[in-house]
Design a protein around this motif. Structure first.
Motif, mmCIF file in Angstrom:
data_model
loop_
_atom_site.group_PDB
_atom_site.id
_atom_site.type_symbol
_atom_site.label_atom_id
_atom_site.label_comp_id
_atom_site.label_asym_id
_atom_site.label_seq_id
_atom_site.Cartn_x
_atom_site.Cartn_y
_atom_site.Cartn_z
ATOM 1 N N ASP A 211 -24.007 8.746 -10.353
ATOM 2 C CA ASP A 211 -23.863 9.143 -11.750
ATOM 3 C C ASP A 211 -22.432 8.923 -12.209
ATOM 4 N N VAL A 212 -22.268 8.609 -13.466
ATOM 5 C CA VAL A 212 -20.949 8.428 -14.058
ATOM 6 C C VAL A 212 -20.551 9.759 -14.691
ATOM 7 N N GLN A 213 -19.518 10.383 -14.149
ATOM 8 C CA GLN A 213 -19.052 11.671 -14.647
ATOM 9 C C GLN A 213 -17.938 11.469 -15.677
ATOM 10 N N GLY A 214 -17.995 12.188 -16.761
ATOM 11 C CA GLY A 214 -16.914 12.178 -17.737
ATOM 12 C C GLY A 214 -17.027 11.122 -18.815
ATOM 13 N N TYR A 215 -18.030 10.241 -18.746
ATOM 14 C CA TYR A 215 -18.192 9.244 -19.809
ATOM 15 C C TYR A 215 -18.750 9.944 -21.040
ATOM 16 N N GLU A 216 -18.086 9.812 -22.168
ATOM 17 C CA GLU A 216 -18.466 10.557 -23.366
ATOM 18 C C GLU A 216 -19.036 9.658 -24.458
ATOM 19 N N GLY A 217 -19.577 8.523 -24.098
ATOM 20 C CA GLY A 217 -20.158 7.627 -25.092
ATOM 21 C C GLY A 217 -21.509 8.121 -25.580
ATOM 22 N N HIS A 218 -22.083 7.424 -26.536
ATOM 23 C CA HIS A 218 -23.373 7.825 -27.089
ATOM 24 C C HIS A 218 -24.538 7.398 -26.201
ATOM 25 N N ILE A 219 -24.244 6.679 -25.127
ATOM 26 C CA ILE A 219 -25.261 6.304 -24.148
ATOM 27 C C ILE A 219 -24.845 6.872 -22.794
ATOM 28 N N SER A 220 -25.758 6.920 -21.844
ATOM 29 C CA SER A 220 -25.459 7.582 -20.578
ATOM 30 C C SER A 220 -24.516 6.800 -19.671
ATOM 31 N N ARG A 221 -24.410 5.508 -19.887
ATOM 32 C CA ARG A 221 -23.586 4.676 -19.009
ATOM 33 C C ARG A 221 -23.106 3.462 -19.791
ATOM 34 N N LEU A 222 -21.863 3.100 -19.586
ATOM 35 C CA LEU A 222 -21.314 1.910 -20.230
ATOM 36 C C LEU A 222 -22.035 0.683 -19.699
ATOM 37 N N PRO A 223 -22.664 -0.128 -20.558
ATOM 38 C CA PRO A 223 -23.377 -1.307 -20.056
ATOM 39 C C PRO A 223 -22.423 -2.402 -19.600
ATOM 40 N N ALA A 224 -22.849 -3.138 -18.595
ATOM 41 C CA ALA A 224 -22.076 -4.287 -18.132
ATOM 42 C C ALA A 224 -22.185 -5.405 -19.160
ATOM 43 N N PRO A 225 -21.118 -6.161 -19.357
ATOM 44 C CA PRO A 225 -21.206 -7.296 -20.282
ATOM 45 C C PRO A 225 -22.117 -8.376 -19.706
ATOM 46 N N PRO A 226 -22.579 -9.281 -20.559
ATOM 47 C CA PRO A 226 -23.399 -10.390 -20.055
ATOM 48 C C PRO A 226 -22.590 -11.249 -19.088
ATOM 49 N N LEU A 227 -23.268 -11.829 -18.126
ATOM 50 C CA LEU A 227 -22.608 -12.757 -17.210
ATOM 51 C C LEU A 227 -22.159 -14.000 -17.977
ATOM 52 N N PRO A 228 -21.096 -14.658 -17.536
ATOM 53 C CA PRO A 228 -20.662 -15.889 -18.205
ATOM 54 C C PRO A 228 -21.711 -16.988 -18.045
ATOM 55 N N ASN A 229 -21.599 -18.014 -18.863
ATOM 56 C CA ASN A 229 -22.580 -19.111 -18.838
ATOM 57 C C ASN A 229 -22.529 -19.922 -17.545
ATOM 58 N N GLY A 230 -21.386 -19.984 -16.906
ATOM 59 C CA GLY A 230 -21.261 -20.724 -15.646
ATOM 60 C C GLY A 230 -21.431 -19.798 -14.453
#
Length: 82
Positions: A53-72
Motif C-alpha cells: 500500500d502507498v501510505q501518505g499519498y493524498e491524491g484523488h485516486i488511491s495510487r499515482l498511476p505509472a506513465p505510459p511506456l515510451p514508444n521504443g
C-alpha cells in the motif's frame, strides 16, 4: 544534510557492491529487460500486492498511476567503468 521543515525527517541510505549485470530503470521500476519493466508497470497499475500500500499519498485516486511506456524498447544502462 539539513531538515529545514518543522517536523521530523527520515533519510535512507542504500549501498553495497555494484550489480554485475546491466539494469533497465524507468520511472519507479528496475528490471533486467524492457519486458520486466512492462510487467512491473502492469502489476503496479492493477494494484498488485507485491508493491504494498502507498501510505501518505493524498491524491484523488488511491495510487499515482505509472506513465505510459515510451514508444521504443527500453534498454539497459551500461555499467560505468571502474
Amino acid at each position: 544534510m539539513a531538515n529545514r521543515g518543522d517536523g521530523p525527517a527520515r533519510a535512507l541510505l542504500l549501498g553495497g557492491p555494484p550489480f554485475t549485470e546491466e539494469l533497465v530503470m524507468w520511472w519507479n521500476f528496475v528490471g533486467r529487460s524492457h519486458d520486466d519493466i512492462a510487467t512491473y508497470r502492469e502489476l503496479w497499475q492493477t494494484n498488485d500486492a507485491r508493491f504494498g500500500d502507498v501510505q501518505g499519498y493524498e491524491g484523488h485516486i488511491s495510487r499515482l498511476p505509472a506513465p505510459p511506456l515510451p514508444n521504443g524498447r527500453l534498454k539497459p544502462r551500461p555499467r560505468p567503468a571502474g
